[in-house]
Design a protein around this motif. Structure first.
Motif, PDB file in Angstrom:
ATOM      1  N   GLU A   2       0.706  -1.278   0.074  1.00 15.20           N
ATOM      2  CA  GLU A   2      -0.001   0.056  -0.075  1.00 15.20           C
ATOM      3  C   GLU A   2       0.817   1.306   0.196  1.00 15.20           C
ATOM      4  O   GLU A   2       0.657   2.169  -0.810  1.00 15.20           O
ATOM      5  CB  GLU A   2      -0.752   0.059   1.119  1.00 15.20           C
ATOM      6  N   LEU A  43      -9.886   2.011  -4.549  1.00 11.30           N
ATOM      7  CA  LEU A  43      -9.832   2.226  -3.043  1.00 11.30           C
ATOM      8  C   LEU A  43     -10.048   1.061  -2.109  1.00 11.30           C
ATOM      9  O   LEU A  43      -9.682   0.857  -1.037  1.00 11.30           O
ATOM     10  CB  LEU A  43     -11.057   3.160  -2.629  1.00 11.30           C
ATOM     11  N   GLU A  44     -10.812   0.061  -2.629  1.00 13.05           N
ATOM     12  CA  GLU A  44     -11.321  -1.271  -2.129  1.00 13.05           C
ATOM     13  C   GLU A  44      -9.933  -2.028  -1.666  1.00 13.05           C
ATOM     14  O   GLU A  44      -9.837  -3.041  -0.968  1.00 13.05           O
ATOM     15  CB  GLU A  44     -12.149  -2.096  -2.927  1.00 13.05           C
ATOM     16  N   HIS A  45      -8.924  -1.670  -2.321  1.00 12.61           N
ATOM     17  CA  HIS A  45      -7.620  -2.572  -2.236  1.00 12.61           C
ATOM     18  C   HIS A  45      -6.846  -2.046  -0.905  1.00 12.61           C
ATOM     19  O   HIS A  45      -5.627  -2.653  -0.719  1.00 12.61           O
ATOM     20  CB  HIS A  45      -6.851  -2.578  -3.470  1.00 12.61           C
ATOM     21  N   PHE A  46      -7.143  -0.763  -0.502  1.00 10.98           N
ATOM     22  CA  PHE A  46      -6.351  -0.151   0.662  1.00 10.98           C
ATOM     23  C   PHE A  46      -7.026  -0.529   1.849  1.00 10.98           C
ATOM     24  O   PHE A  46      -8.358  -0.143   2.022  1.00 10.98           O
ATOM     25  CB  PHE A  46      -6.275   1.321   0.438  1.00 10.98           C
ATOM     26  N   GLU A  47      -6.549  -1.125   2.853  1.00 15.37           N
ATOM     27  CA  GLU A  47      -7.159  -1.479   4.209  1.00 15.37           C
ATOM     28  C   GLU A  47      -6.493  -0.489   5.216  1.00 15.37           C
ATOM     29  O   GLU A  47      -7.269  -0.448   6.473  1.00 15.37           O
ATOM     30  CB  GLU A  47      -7.065  -2.944   4.445  1.00 15.37           C
ATOM     31  N   ASP A  76      -5.874   2.361   7.487  1.00  8.02           N
ATOM     32  CA  ASP A  76      -6.638   3.527   7.447  1.00  8.02           C
ATOM     33  C   ASP A  76      -6.022   4.778   6.826  1.00  8.02           C
ATOM     34  O   ASP A  76      -6.515   5.431   6.317  1.00  8.02           O
ATOM     35  CB  ASP A  76      -6.938   3.788   8.885  1.00  8.02           C
ATOM     36  N   CYS A 127      -3.289   4.748   4.863  1.00 15.58           N
ATOM     37  CA  CYS A 127      -3.217   4.559   3.328  1.00 15.58           C
ATOM     38  C   CYS A 127      -4.553   4.856   2.661  1.00 15.58           C
ATOM     39  O   CYS A 127      -4.500   5.474   1.576  1.00 15.58           O
ATOM     40  CB  CYS A 127      -2.391   3.392   3.033  1.00 15.58           C
ATOM     41  N   ARG A 128      -5.574   4.278   3.342  1.00 11.55           N
ATOM     42  CA  ARG A 128      -6.734   4.564   2.415  1.00 11.55           C
ATOM     43  C   ARG A 128      -7.124   6.112   2.244  1.00 11.55           C
ATOM     44  O   ARG A 128      -7.614   6.363   1.301  1.00 11.55           O
ATOM     45  CB  ARG A 128      -7.903   3.630   3.221  1.00 11.55           C
ATOM     46  N   TRP A 129      -6.869   6.660   3.613  1.00 12.76           N
ATOM     47  CA  TRP A 129      -7.569   8.005   3.386  1.00 12.76           C
ATOM     48  C   TRP A 129      -6.597   8.824   2.587  1.00 12.76           C
ATOM     49  O   TRP A 129      -7.239   9.816   1.901  1.00 12.76           O
ATOM     50  CB  TRP A 129      -7.144   8.532   4.801  1.00 12.76           C
ATOM     51  N   ALA A 148      -7.781   8.021  -1.238  1.00 12.81           N
ATOM     52  CA  ALA A 148      -9.030   8.638  -1.529  1.00 12.81           C
ATOM     53  C   ALA A 148      -8.806  10.219  -1.538  1.00 12.81           C
ATOM     54  O   ALA A 148      -9.514  10.718  -2.560  1.00 12.81           O
ATOM     55  CB  ALA A 148     -10.133   8.571  -0.265  1.00 12.81           C
ATOM     56  N   THR A 188      -7.337  -8.799  -1.971  1.00 16.23           N
ATOM     57  CA  THR A 188      -8.510  -8.816  -2.166  1.00 16.23           C
ATOM     58  C   THR A 188      -9.106 -10.175  -2.583  1.00 16.23           C
ATOM     59  O   THR A 188     -10.283 -10.458  -2.170  1.00 16.23           O
ATOM     60  CB  THR A 188      -8.789  -7.855  -3.203  1.00 16.23           C
TER      61      THR A 188
END
Length: 605
Positions: A473, A496-500, A502, A504-506, A509, A564
């Motif tokens: 990530e 976005l669904e591949h990032f878990e 928090d 990294c996902r933010w 996004a 995933t």
């Protein structure tokens, strides 16, 4: 994903103001006030102030205005550093940097209250200092104190520079002054200057004592040390713990001597006020002292802001030896190069400098003993005649010497001592072989445990899928942020669904918020908006100097798609099993087909 307290403060303060404070405080200038930075290519390096290490892994990048320790993982911008180094909340760190830059910021009611109290206590300390100075220099009652200081060759210049004073043997001298000035007696108690009477009222804490003001690194008087003129006990009395004074976090003489410590890249640590003053008087100003207590880890870290080369110079009595051994361990734990200055039995630095002068003291410092030599002499002193006890005590110290030639030299020295004065070369060699054997057994036992720990660490950290996926990530975010137009190199199948994680996902996004993928963004603003976790993530990404290849990007993408797929496979397995139990599913159902596609995809990798 933000820390609510920090985030709410950041919301109250404009981003523009925070950014202006950050820009006006160069990170290299700020951090060089805490540690000794050395230029290394595009960055600056130092031993990390946040964990113990012997090899510099702490990096500061002036261009990016970021720091990162690749040993312990700490990183961030100049505000983050001050928060961590000074143990301050976000607002107070920001206020400190704002004051330095001449920027005014509005305070919260709680911060204003704390700052108001702090100013009142510093003001009352300043009043007390002037009162004590006047009694020493101008009042007849200070004659004995003046003679005491003159006997230690501390004349008017030293008295003025270090603001030395005298507390008369009166019960209400300072108390009456405080009340006459319309100041609060309660503040006098809070400052550790006054004590409450059982029947009401207050009286002076310091009476009949030579006074040594204690400065913080900003030059404020935060407390006092008082030496009794007669037989009164305790001989030395310090200010109690107050909102502005914590004994274990301050060092006497460091404010006056820190520039010389930095210049010489060496500090001499002594025990007492007069030890410091005598050394400073003769021009040896890289000397500092603890405040009548054994050294603390906080004091050691304070010194290591300026140097990692330390000479301990304590009294040779049993208390001094104990303090020296504790100091050795604390400094070594911080990765310092430590030696011990031996002035002889019953002699302290104050006595030695006054009788022998500056050059004699410098000669003693030049011949300071290594840690292993000092520990050996202490062990011999404690276990006179018991060679087994001496060897047992020395084994951990010998095992701690990483350099093999130096360890061999130490073993030879110990063997010579343990073999005895009358021993011949053959006996010394036999003793040396025995020490090597005992040490080998000890190190093998330690080595098994260490290897076991390292194996466990590898299996639960570096080797886990969780760590591999987090690395992927971060790697993909590096690819985006390192390329203004990332569309040509970034795998389009990653969403976005591949990032878990928090953080990294933010960040992902935010980078894809406009519908496309772009690395063009203000990372400092992103850090402010995202909070501590995002700031740590972005610092880690930016401070990595190694390049990222297209193959690495492809590998990272495959790794996340694999995760995933595995998670979806687990969901499908549960769904299919439930359907089979109920008889509501067949091989032609869509979930069965998707399950087979995923099996084929994962097996074909």
């Amino acid at each position: 994903m933000n820390d609510r307290g920090v985030n709410s403060v950041r919301e109250r303060l404009s981003r523009e103001l925070i950014e202006e404070i950050r820009r006006r405080n160069d990170i290299v200038d700020i951090i060089s006030g805490y540690v000794s930075l050395k230029k290394s290519g595009k960055t600056y390096k130092a031993l990390c102030p946040f964990h113990s290490e012997r090899d510099a892994s702490f990096n500061v990048n002036r261009e990016k205005q970021l720091f990162k320790c690749f040993g312990c993982g700490e990183g961030g911008n100049v505000i983050t550093f001050v928060m961590k180094a000074d143990n301050l909340p976000f607002t107070e760190a920001l206020e400190k940097l704002a004051r330095r830059a001449g920027i005014t910021i509005e305070r919260t009611p709680e911060a204003r209250q704390r700052e108001t109290e702090r100013k009142r206590l510093l003001n009352i300390n300043e009043l007390a200092c002037r009162y004590y100075q006047r009694l020493l220099v101008m009042d007849d009652c200070g004659k004995a104190a003046r003679e005491y200081l003159e006997g230690r060759e501390l004349g008017p210049e030293m008295i003025k520079e270090y603001r030395l004073g005298y507390a008369a043997p009166e019960w209400r001298g300072l108390a009456a002054l405080i009340e006459d000035r319309g100041l609060s007696a309660q503040d006098g108690i809070k400052a550790g200057l006054l004590l409450p009477r059982n029947g009401g009222g207050v009286y002076d804490r310091f009476r009949g004592r030579v006074i040594f003001p204690i400065f913080n690194l900003d030059g404020d008087i935060v407390g006092f040390g008082g030496r009794a003129m007669g037989e009164e006990q305790p001989k030395y009395l310090n200010t109690t713990e107050t909102p502005v004074f914590t004994k274990g976090r301050l060092l006497y003489g460091l404010y006056q001597g820190r520039s010389e410590i930095s210049r010489l890249d060496e500090a001499v640590v002594v025990e007492g006020y007069t030890d410091v003053l005598s050394c400073h008087r003769v021009g040896i100003r890289n000397v500092t002292a603890s405040l009548g207590t054994a050294l603390t880890a906080e004091q050691v870290r304070l010194i290591t802001r300026y140097t990692h080369n330390i000479k301990l110079c304590y009294d040779a009595d049993s208390a001094g030896m104990t303090a020296a051994l504790r100091g050795l361990d604390l400094f070594e734990a911080e990765g310092c190069n430590v030696t011990v200055v031996d002035l002889g039995n019953g002699v302290d630095p104050d006595d030695f400098v006054r009788s022998g002068g500056a050059e004699a003291f410098r000669e003693k410092m030049a011949s300071a003993r290594s840690v292993i030599d000092y520990k050996m002499s202490m062990a011999l002193s404690r276990h006179s005649g018991d060679r087994t006890a001496v060897l047992r005590e020395m084994l951990p110290a010998l095992a701690g010497i990483g350099d093999a030639p130096r360890r061999s030299t130490a073993i030879s020295a110990l063997a010579t001592v343990l073999a005895g004065k009358q021993a011949g070369q053959a006996q010394i060699l036999t003793m040396e072989q025995m020490i090597h054997q005992e040490l080998g057994e000890s190190m093998r036992r330690r080595g098994v445990r260490r290897a076991g720990n390292e194996y466990i660490a590898r299996t639960v950290t570096a080797g886990t899928d969780e760590n591999r996926y987090l690395m992927a990530e971060k790697g993909l975010l590096r690819a985006i942020l390192g390329t203004p137009d990332s569309s040509g190199v970034y795998p389009e199948e990653i969403g976005l669904e591949h990032f878990e994680d928090d953080a990294c996902r933010w960040v992902f996004a935010k980078l894809t918020g406009a519908g496309g993928i772009s690395g063009e963004c203000d990372l400092h603003q992103l850090s402010l908006e995202g909070g501590p976790e995002v700031e740590a993530l972005l610092t880690d990404i930016q401070m990595r100097e190694d390049s990222i290849t297209e193959q690495a990007i492809r590998d990272y993408a495959d790794r996340l798609m694999e995760r995933t797929a595995k998670k979806r496979l687990q969901e499908l397995e549960a769904e299919i099993n439930e359907g089979l139990e109920r008889g509501t599913i067949s091989a032609s159902d869509e979930c069965y087909k998707e399950y087979r596609r995923l099996i084929s995809y994962l097996h074909g990798r």
